[in-house]
Motif scaffolding. Structure first.
Motif, PDB file in Angstrom:
ATOM      1  N   LYS A   1      -6.988 -17.887   5.382  1.00  0.00           N
ATOM      2  CA  LYS A   1      -8.276 -17.302   5.773  1.00  0.00           C
ATOM      3  C   LYS A   1      -8.049 -15.933   6.396  1.00  0.00           C
ATOM      4  CE  LYS A   1      -8.621 -19.518  10.218  1.00  0.00           C
ATOM      5  NZ  LYS A   1      -8.747 -20.776  10.868  1.00  0.00           N
ATOM      6  N   SER A   2      -8.992 -15.050   6.192  1.00  0.00           N
ATOM      7  CA  SER A   2      -8.830 -13.683   6.671  1.00  0.00           C
ATOM      8  C   SER A   2      -8.925 -13.648   8.188  1.00  0.00           C
ATOM      9  CB  SER A   2      -9.906 -12.786   6.064  1.00  0.00           C
ATOM     10  OG  SER A   2     -11.188 -13.251   6.414  1.00  0.00           O
ATOM     11  N   VAL A   3      -8.038 -12.870   8.823  1.00  0.00           N
ATOM     12  CA  VAL A   3      -8.242 -12.552  10.236  1.00  0.00           C
ATOM     13  C   VAL A   3      -8.833 -11.149  10.352  1.00  0.00           C
ATOM     14  CG1 VAL A   3      -6.568 -14.145  11.250  1.00  0.00           C
ATOM     15  CG2 VAL A   3      -5.785 -11.927  10.490  1.00  0.00           C
ATOM     16  N   CYS A   4      -8.653 -10.360   9.295  1.00  0.00           N
ATOM     17  CA  CYS A   4      -9.220  -9.008   9.257  1.00  0.00           C
ATOM     18  C   CYS A   4      -9.297  -8.604   7.786  1.00  0.00           C
ATOM     19  CB  CYS A   4      -8.297  -8.060  10.029  1.00  0.00           C
ATOM     20  SG  CYS A   4      -8.844  -6.356   9.953  1.00  0.00           S
ATOM     21  N   ALA A   5     -10.487  -8.302   7.305  1.00  0.00           N
ATOM     22  CA  ALA A   5     -10.658  -7.914   5.903  1.00  0.00           C
ATOM     23  C   ALA A   5     -11.561  -6.687   5.851  1.00  0.00           C
ATOM     24  CB  ALA A   5     -11.262  -9.054   5.097  1.00  0.00           C
ATOM     25  N   LYS A   6     -11.000  -5.599   5.310  1.00  0.00           N
ATOM     26  CA  LYS A   6     -11.731  -4.333   5.284  1.00  0.00           C
ATOM     27  C   LYS A   6     -11.829  -3.821   3.870  1.00  0.00           C
ATOM     28  CE  LYS A   6     -10.238  -2.718   9.813  1.00  0.00           C
ATOM     29  NZ  LYS A   6      -9.261  -1.873  10.495  1.00  0.00           N
ATOM     30  N   GLY A   7     -12.993  -3.278   3.532  1.00  0.00           N
ATOM     31  CA  GLY A   7     -13.194  -2.682   2.219  1.00  0.00           C
ATOM     32  C   GLY A   7     -13.573  -1.222   2.359  1.00  0.00           C
ATOM     33  N   GLN A   8     -13.183  -0.445   1.381  1.00  0.00           N
ATOM     34  CA  GLN A   8     -13.514   0.974   1.372  1.00  0.00           C
ATOM     35  C   GLN A   8     -13.410   1.473  -0.062  1.00  0.00           C
ATOM     36  OE1 GLN A   8      -9.799   2.393   3.591  1.00  0.00           O
ATOM     37  NE2 GLN A   8      -9.649   3.501   1.657  1.00  0.00           N
ATOM     38  N   TYR A   9     -13.931   2.630  -0.329  1.00  0.00           N
ATOM     39  CA  TYR A   9     -13.763   3.299  -1.611  1.00  0.00           C
ATOM     40  C   TYR A   9     -14.443   4.645  -1.457  1.00  0.00           C
ATOM     41  CZ  TYR A   9     -12.585   3.208  -6.571  1.00  0.00           C
ATOM     42  OH  TYR A   9     -11.995   3.461  -7.791  1.00  0.00           O
ATOM     43  N   PRO A  10     -13.998   5.668  -2.175  1.00  0.00           N
ATOM     44  CA  PRO A  10     -14.587   7.002  -1.944  1.00  0.00           C
ATOM     45  C   PRO A  10     -16.104   7.041  -2.151  1.00  0.00           C
ATOM     46  CG  PRO A  10     -12.606   7.177  -3.275  1.00  0.00           C
ATOM     47  CD  PRO A  10     -12.879   5.710  -3.128  1.00  0.00           C
ATOM     48  N   THR A  11     -16.623   6.108  -2.980  1.00  0.00           N
ATOM     49  CA  THR A  11     -18.045   6.149  -3.349  1.00  0.00           C
ATOM     50  C   THR A  11     -18.941   5.261  -2.481  1.00  0.00           C
ATOM     51  OG1 THR A  11     -17.491   4.417  -4.892  1.00  0.00           O
ATOM     52  CG2 THR A  11     -17.601   6.651  -5.783  1.00  0.00           C
ATOM     53  N   ILE A  12     -18.353   4.524  -1.530  1.00  0.00           N
ATOM     54  CA  ILE A  12     -19.163   3.535  -0.784  1.00  0.00           C
ATOM     55  C   ILE A  12     -18.909   3.637   0.715  1.00  0.00           C
ATOM     56  CG2 ILE A  12     -19.172   1.919  -2.735  1.00  0.00           C
ATOM     57  CD1 ILE A  12     -17.074   0.241  -1.292  1.00  0.00           C
TER      58      ILE A  12
ATOM     59  N   VAL B   1      -3.113  -5.723  -0.200  1.00  0.00           N
ATOM     60  CA  VAL B   1      -3.772  -4.441  -0.426  1.00  0.00           C
ATOM     61  C   VAL B   1      -4.158  -4.399  -1.901  1.00  0.00           C
ATOM     62  CG1 VAL B   1      -3.553  -1.934  -0.352  1.00  0.00           C
ATOM     63  CG2 VAL B   1      -2.384  -3.329   1.365  1.00  0.00           C
ATOM     64  N   VAL B   2      -5.440  -4.164  -2.147  1.00  0.00           N
ATOM     65  CA  VAL B   2      -5.948  -4.101  -3.522  1.00  0.00           C
ATOM     66  C   VAL B   2      -6.462  -2.690  -3.776  1.00  0.00           C
ATOM     67  CG1 VAL B   2      -7.640  -5.027  -5.158  1.00  0.00           C
ATOM     68  CG2 VAL B   2      -6.601  -6.546  -3.430  1.00  0.00           C
ATOM     69  N   CYS B   3      -5.963  -2.067  -4.830  1.00  0.00           N
ATOM     70  CA  CYS B   3      -6.437  -0.744  -5.219  1.00  0.00           C
ATOM     71  C   CYS B   3      -7.128  -0.861  -6.566  1.00  0.00           C
ATOM     72  CB  CYS B   3      -5.268   0.232  -5.347  1.00  0.00           C
ATOM     73  SG  CYS B   3      -4.367   0.482  -3.814  1.00  0.00           S
ATOM     74  N   MET B   4      -8.038   0.053  -6.829  1.00  0.00           N
ATOM     75  CA  MET B   4      -8.648   0.050  -8.168  1.00  0.00           C
ATOM     76  C   MET B   4      -8.978   1.469  -8.589  1.00  0.00           C
ATOM     77  SD  MET B   4     -12.545  -1.246  -7.771  1.00  0.00           S
ATOM     78  CE  MET B   4     -13.655  -0.497  -6.574  1.00  0.00           C
ATOM     79  N   ALA B   5      -9.090   1.615  -9.913  1.00  0.00           N
ATOM     80  CA  ALA B   5      -9.613   2.844 -10.511  1.00  0.00           C
ATOM     81  C   ALA B   5     -10.855   2.445 -11.292  1.00  0.00           C
ATOM     82  CB  ALA B   5      -8.579   3.459 -11.437  1.00  0.00           C
ATOM     83  N   THR B   6     -11.814   3.348 -11.346  1.00  0.00           N
ATOM     84  CA  THR B   6     -12.985   3.138 -12.203  1.00  0.00           C
ATOM     85  C   THR B   6     -13.074   4.324 -13.154  1.00  0.00           C
ATOM     86  OG1 THR B   6     -14.589   4.349 -10.856  1.00  0.00           O
ATOM     87  CG2 THR B   6     -14.221   2.039 -10.271  1.00  0.00           C
TER      88      THR B   6
ATOM     89  N   ASN C   1     -14.977   6.543 -12.915  1.00  0.00           N
ATOM     90  CA  ASN C   1     -15.330   7.740 -12.120  1.00  0.00           C
ATOM     91  C   ASN C   1     -14.296   8.137 -11.077  1.00  0.00           C
ATOM     92  OD1 ASN C   1     -17.873   7.740 -13.324  1.00  0.00           O
ATOM     93  ND2 ASN C   1     -18.721   6.386 -11.769  1.00  0.00           N
ATOM     94  N   THR C   2     -13.429   7.213 -10.682  1.00  0.00           N
ATOM     95  CA  THR C   2     -12.582   7.431  -9.500  1.00  0.00           C
ATOM     96  C   THR C   2     -11.142   7.017  -9.808  1.00  0.00           C
ATOM     97  OG1 THR C   2     -14.512   6.833  -8.161  1.00  0.00           O
ATOM     98  CG2 THR C   2     -12.413   6.903  -7.005  1.00  0.00           C
ATOM     99  N   PRO C   3     -10.158   7.875  -9.493  1.00  0.00           N
ATOM    100  CA  PRO C   3      -8.758   7.474  -9.728  1.00  0.00           C
ATOM    101  C   PRO C   3      -8.327   6.338  -8.797  1.00  0.00           C
ATOM    102  CG  PRO C   3      -8.850   9.611  -8.625  1.00  0.00           C
ATOM    103  CD  PRO C   3     -10.274   9.221  -8.921  1.00  0.00           C
ATOM    104  N   LEU C   4      -7.156   5.771  -9.058  1.00  0.00           N
ATOM    105  CA  LEU C   4      -6.648   4.618  -8.314  1.00  0.00           C
ATOM    106  C   LEU C   4      -6.662   4.890  -6.805  1.00  0.00           C
ATOM    107  CD1 LEU C   4      -5.398   1.800  -8.964  1.00  0.00           C
ATOM    108  CD2 LEU C   4      -3.164   2.882  -8.658  1.00  0.00           C
ATOM    109  N   THR C   5      -7.438   4.086  -6.072  1.00  0.00           N
ATOM    110  CA  THR C   5      -7.646   4.280  -4.630  1.00  0.00           C
ATOM    111  C   THR C   5      -7.756   2.904  -3.980  1.00  0.00           C
ATOM    112  OG1 THR C   5      -9.058   6.174  -5.185  1.00  0.00           O
ATOM    113  CG2 THR C   5      -9.124   5.435  -2.916  1.00  0.00           C
ATOM    114  N   GLU C   6      -7.347   2.805  -2.748  1.00  0.00           N
ATOM    115  CA  GLU C   6      -7.458   1.524  -2.030  1.00  0.00           C
ATOM    116  C   GLU C   6      -8.916   1.069  -1.949  1.00  0.00           C
ATOM    117  OE1 GLU C   6      -5.161   1.108   1.597  1.00  0.00           O
ATOM    118  OE2 GLU C   6      -6.809  -0.043   2.493  1.00  0.00           O
ATOM    119  N   HIS C   7      -9.156  -0.221  -2.248  1.00  0.00           N
ATOM    120  CA  HIS C   7     -10.488  -0.824  -2.091  1.00  0.00           C
ATOM    121  C   HIS C   7     -10.488  -1.868  -0.973  1.00  0.00           C
ATOM    122  CE1 HIS C   7     -14.479  -2.128  -2.945  1.00  0.00           C
ATOM    123  NE2 HIS C   7     -14.209  -3.118  -3.757  1.00  0.00           N
ATOM    124  N   LEU C   8      -9.396  -2.651  -0.869  1.00  0.00           N
ATOM    125  CA  LEU C   8      -9.379  -3.757   0.094  1.00  0.00           C
ATOM    126  C   LEU C   8      -8.057  -3.818   0.835  1.00  0.00           C
ATOM    127  CD1 LEU C   8     -10.524  -6.438  -2.498  1.00  0.00           C
ATOM    128  CD2 LEU C   8     -12.047  -5.228  -0.938  1.00  0.00           C
TER     129      LEU C   8
END
Ligand code: HEM
Length: 162
Positions: free
Chosen positions: A19-30, A140-145, A147-154
């Protein structure tokens, strides 16, 4: 479930419920956000782990991103394939390797239904690192879309829940 399959030895540190003790999400578009997660890698005796992840909003408690699938290992090797269905309309096939208390995966195929939400995901990478001292697991999960190059999401820190 019976004994853990011999092929899964390199993954024994990952087996169980987290179970998560700390879970953070981010992305340049959000806008950055936090969330809660329960994740499991369950052995039923086969040379693979059955995977499920559920996330929910930390205050409103509504379900958010859901995933389920299988983490397969090529017996006798450290080679992995992670097949994941995501509730927002894509499937990811991620391949990589398991090391000592860590694993790395990167998509080799992505399936996308015709009415999945834009933008299309074009790449996902995951890195898991287990720390035997703290008994915490970090992902650590990264993604590209398109519109956006490979960047950390989670970025998530988990503790064992059983
Ligand atoms: C946004 C993919 C996991 C929460 C997005 C976007 C994509 C995406 C493509 C839109 C980005 C944009 O508009 O530029 C993925 C993939 C995941 C994943 C491939 C797993 C490998 C998660 C998880 C959560 C999450 C576990 C946790 C709750 C969000 C939120 C947004 C977002 C809140 C912004 C609002 C929205 O677009 O719905 N994600 N995501 N994602 N993701 Fe994820």
């Amino acid at each position: 479930a019976g004994p853990v399959n011999e092929a899964l030895k390199p993954l024994c540190w990952l087996i169980g419920k987290w179970k998560s003790v700390c879970a953070k999400g981010q992305y340049p578009t959000i806008k950055p956000f936090t969330y809660c997660e329960e994740m499991e890698f369950i052995s039923v005796g086969q040379p693979m782990l059955n995977y499920k992840s559920v996330t929910w909003h930390p205050e409103k408690k509504n379900p958010m991103h859901l995933e389920s699938g299988f983490l397969r290992i090529k017996p006798g090797t450290n080679q992995l394939a992670f097949m994941v269905g995501h509730n927002f309309g894509i499937t990811t096939l991620e391949e990589g390797t398991v090391g000592e208390n860590c694993l790395d995966l990167k998509t080799t195929a992505i399936g996308r239904m015709c009415f999945a939400k834009d933008p299309a995901v074009t790449e996902v990478t995951r890195h898991f690192q287990y720390c035997p001292e703290s008994q915490h697991l970090q992902a650590v999960v990264c993604m590209a879309t398109c519109n956006t190059p490979l960047t950390e999401h989670l970025r998530i820190t988990y503790e064992k829940s059983c």
